[in-house]
Scaffold this motif. Structure first.
Motif, PDB file in Angstrom:
ATOM      1  N   ILE A  80       1.336  -1.247   0.014  1.00 42.61           N
ATOM      2  CA  ILE A  80       0.032   0.157  -0.041  1.00 42.61           C
ATOM      3  C   ILE A  80       1.075   1.533   0.252  1.00 42.61           C
ATOM      4  CG2 ILE A  80      -2.006   1.650   1.479  1.00 42.61           C
ATOM      5  CD1 ILE A  80      -3.076  -1.494   2.043  1.00 42.61           C
ATOM      6  N   PHE A  81       2.344   1.147   0.616  1.00 41.49           N
ATOM      7  CA  PHE A  81       2.460   2.215   0.587  1.00 41.49           C
ATOM      8  C   PHE A  81       3.679   2.411  -0.541  1.00 41.49           C
ATOM      9  CE2 PHE A  81       6.876   4.358   0.964  1.00 41.49           C
ATOM     10  CZ  PHE A  81       6.794   5.481   2.424  1.00 41.49           C
ATOM     11  N   ARG A  82       3.754   1.679  -1.631  1.00 35.44           N
ATOM     12  CA  ARG A  82       4.453   1.652  -2.673  1.00 35.44           C
ATOM     13  C   ARG A  82       3.001   2.584  -3.675  1.00 35.44           C
ATOM     14  NH1 ARG A  82       6.174  -3.373  -1.237  1.00 35.44           N
ATOM     15  NH2 ARG A  82       8.984  -3.073  -0.981  1.00 35.44           N
ATOM     16  N   ILE A  83       1.883   2.131  -3.517  1.00 38.20           N
ATOM     17  CA  ILE A  83       0.870   2.927  -4.478  1.00 38.20           C
ATOM     18  C   ILE A  83       0.897   3.995  -4.132  1.00 38.20           C
ATOM     19  CG2 ILE A  83      -1.354   2.660  -5.130  1.00 38.20           C
ATOM     20  CD1 ILE A  83      -1.377   0.068  -4.196  1.00 38.20           C
ATOM     21  N   TYR A  84       1.096   4.628  -2.691  1.00 40.39           N
ATOM     22  CA  TYR A  84       0.992   5.536  -2.198  1.00 40.39           C
ATOM     23  C   TYR A  84       1.925   6.927  -2.507  1.00 40.39           C
ATOM     24  CZ  TYR A  84      -3.465   5.964   0.569  1.00 40.39           C
ATOM     25  OH  TYR A  84      -4.668   6.455   0.207  1.00 40.39           O
ATOM     26  N   GLU A  85       3.365   6.066  -2.451  1.00 41.45           N
ATOM     27  CA  GLU A  85       4.637   6.362  -2.984  1.00 41.45           C
ATOM     28  C   GLU A  85       4.587   7.030  -4.462  1.00 41.45           C
ATOM     29  OE1 GLU A  85       9.633   5.849  -1.212  1.00 41.45           O
ATOM     30  OE2 GLU A  85       8.119   4.216  -2.238  1.00 41.45           O
ATOM     31  N   THR A  86       4.274   6.077  -4.726  1.00 37.99           N
ATOM     32  CA  THR A  86       3.902   6.936  -6.216  1.00 37.99           C
ATOM     33  C   THR A  86       3.025   7.899  -6.278  1.00 37.99           C
ATOM     34  OG1 THR A  86       3.904   4.247  -7.044  1.00 37.99           O
ATOM     35  CG2 THR A  86       3.189   5.283  -8.630  1.00 37.99           C
ATOM     36  N   ARG A  87       2.055   8.325  -6.126  1.00 40.81           N
ATOM     37  CA  ARG A  87       1.199   8.792  -6.209  1.00 40.81           C
ATOM     38  C   ARG A  87       1.820   9.784  -5.783  1.00 40.81           C
ATOM     39  NH1 ARG A  87      -5.405   8.940  -5.198  1.00 40.81           N
ATOM     40  NH2 ARG A  87      -5.629  11.038  -5.904  1.00 40.81           N
ATOM     41  N   PHE A  88       2.013  10.289  -4.222  1.00 42.95           N
ATOM     42  CA  PHE A  88       2.776  11.286  -3.792  1.00 42.95           C
ATOM     43  C   PHE A  88       3.834  11.288  -3.315  1.00 42.95           C
ATOM     44  CE2 PHE A  88      -1.827  10.287  -2.096  1.00 42.95           C
ATOM     45  CZ  PHE A  88      -3.043  10.753  -2.662  1.00 42.95           C
ATOM     46  N   GLY A  89       4.778  10.846  -3.883  1.00 42.92           N
ATOM     47  CA  GLY A  89       5.908  11.133  -3.751  1.00 42.92           C
ATOM     48  C   GLY A  89       6.836  12.131  -3.636  1.00 42.92           C
ATOM     49  N   ASN A  90       6.458  12.891  -4.925  1.00 43.26           N
ATOM     50  CA  ASN A  90       6.760  13.709  -5.373  1.00 43.26           C
ATOM     51  C   ASN A  90       6.662  15.087  -4.914  1.00 43.26           C
ATOM     52  OD1 ASN A  90       9.185  12.500  -6.812  1.00 43.26           O
ATOM     53  ND2 ASN A  90       7.182  12.580  -8.524  1.00 43.26           N
ATOM     54  N   ILE A  91       5.526  15.259  -4.037  1.00 42.87           N
ATOM     55  CA  ILE A  91       5.255  16.448  -3.388  1.00 42.87           C
ATOM     56  C   ILE A  91       6.048  16.988  -2.502  1.00 42.87           C
ATOM     57  CG2 ILE A  91       3.439  17.491  -2.070  1.00 42.87           C
ATOM     58  CD1 ILE A  91       1.054  14.643  -2.762  1.00 42.87           C
ATOM     59  N   ASP A  92       6.118  18.556  -2.835  1.00 42.55           N
ATOM     60  CA  ASP A  92       7.244  19.474  -1.750  1.00 42.55           C
ATOM     61  C   ASP A  92       6.068  20.131  -0.488  1.00 42.55           C
ATOM     62  OD1 ASP A  92       8.637  18.863  -3.682  1.00 42.55           O
ATOM     63  OD2 ASP A  92       8.578  21.017  -4.392  1.00 42.55           O
ATOM     64  N   ILE A  93       6.912  19.745   0.118  1.00 43.78           N
ATOM     65  CA  ILE A  93       6.592  20.357   1.919  1.00 43.78           C
ATOM     66  C   ILE A  93       6.997  21.582   2.040  1.00 43.78           C
ATOM     67  CG2 ILE A  93       5.819  19.549   4.598  1.00 43.78           C
ATOM     68  CD1 ILE A  93       4.318  18.000   2.027  1.00 43.78           C
ATOM     69  N   PRO A  94       6.384  22.882   2.642  1.00 48.03           N
ATOM     70  CA  PRO A  94       7.217  23.678   3.499  1.00 48.03           C
ATOM     71  C   PRO A  94       8.505  23.146   4.390  1.00 48.03           C
ATOM     72  CG  PRO A  94       4.736  24.486   2.626  1.00 48.03           C
ATOM     73  CD  PRO A  94       5.431  22.681   2.595  1.00 48.03           C
ATOM     74  N   GLN A  95       9.071  24.259   4.445  1.00 47.56           N
ATOM     75  CA  GLN A  95      10.497  23.652   5.627  1.00 47.56           C
ATOM     76  C   GLN A  95       9.595  24.742   6.600  1.00 47.56           C
ATOM     77  OE1 GLN A  95      12.732  21.897   4.793  1.00 47.56           O
ATOM     78  NE2 GLN A  95      12.138  21.290   2.987  1.00 47.56           N
ATOM     79  N   SER A  96       8.825  25.447   6.591  1.00 44.02           N
ATOM     80  CA  SER A  96       8.582  25.995   8.048  1.00 44.02           C
ATOM     81  C   SER A  96       7.646  25.473   8.950  1.00 44.02           C
ATOM     82  CB  SER A  96       8.097  27.087   7.019  1.00 44.02           C
ATOM     83  OG  SER A  96       6.532  27.044   6.612  1.00 44.02           O
TER      84      SER A  96
END
Length: 217
Positions: A80-96
């Protein structure tokens, strides 16, 4: 509850009742639903190692072997994690949004008593290469400053706070925690409407059905 039932199993007066209660309890706990397992794993107070300890404790008291189920849960977790990683793995999260963290020094009493000298990565690493699922492995190995016994602990807020560190897992946690773990409310609604709309009363208007349903609520 399982520990309490186990302590009264040989009781002269309560033994027969305990057998009946255990049979009912095994009906619900013999096979652990994947949703329940995922809900426990994404709780930083439990995670995979805590789930294994809890199931082992329940299994000892109810004479249930959970070893195959634990293996299956681990395998499905990484799938399940691999499926989510494929979909959301390239999302940038603000460092703040990064908070300050401290190592966790507390745990639930049951986990304290039955804690084994093993890490979650040992059991999960056999099913995942080091180059994949690194975020999930980091989460399973991490320790957090969480007050386990605090009733006000907000799990969704915790994942919102740690989205920067676990961007993929935070999406999984949001989806899992939004699923009702019980079908009682929906089944009750259908049961109530079934007693109102029957063959002899099939011509009721929607407004009248709503009134009758509210009166019986």
């Amino acid at each position: 509850m399982t520990e309490l039932l186990n302590s009264f199993r040989e009781d002269e007066h309560l033994g027969a009742a305990v057998v009946v209660m255990e049979t009912k309890l095994k009906k619900y706990w013999a096979n652990i639903p994947l949703l329940y397992a995922l809900s426990a794993i994404i709780d930083p107070r439990v995670k995979l190692s805590g789930l294994e300890i809890f199931l082992e404790f329940i299994g000892i008291n109810l004479s249930i072997d959970y070893s195959e189920q634990i293996t299956d849960i681990q395998t499905k977790l990484f799938e399940i994690f691999r499926i989510y990683e494929t979909r959301f793995g390239n999302i940038d999260i603000p460092q703040s949004t990064r908070p300050e963290t401290k190592p966790n020094q507390t745990s639930w009493s049951l986990l304290k008593r039955r804690k084994k000298d093993k890490s979650a990565s040992t059991s999960s690493g056999q099913r995942s290469s080091p180059s994949s699922c690194t975020e999930l492995i980091r989460y399973l190995e991490a320790q957090f400053d969480v007050v386990e016994d605090k009733e006000e602990f907000d799990l969704l807020l915790w994942w919102k706070t740690y989205t920067y560190r676990y961007p993929v897992l935070s999406h999984l946690a949001r989806d899992v925690l939004s699923i009702p773990v019980s079908t009682v409310s929906s089944e009750q609604a259908f049961s109530t409407s079934g007693r109102i709309i029957e063959p002899r009363r099939s011509c009721l208007s929607p407004e009248m059905v709503e009134v009758l349903t509210c009166l019986r609520d």
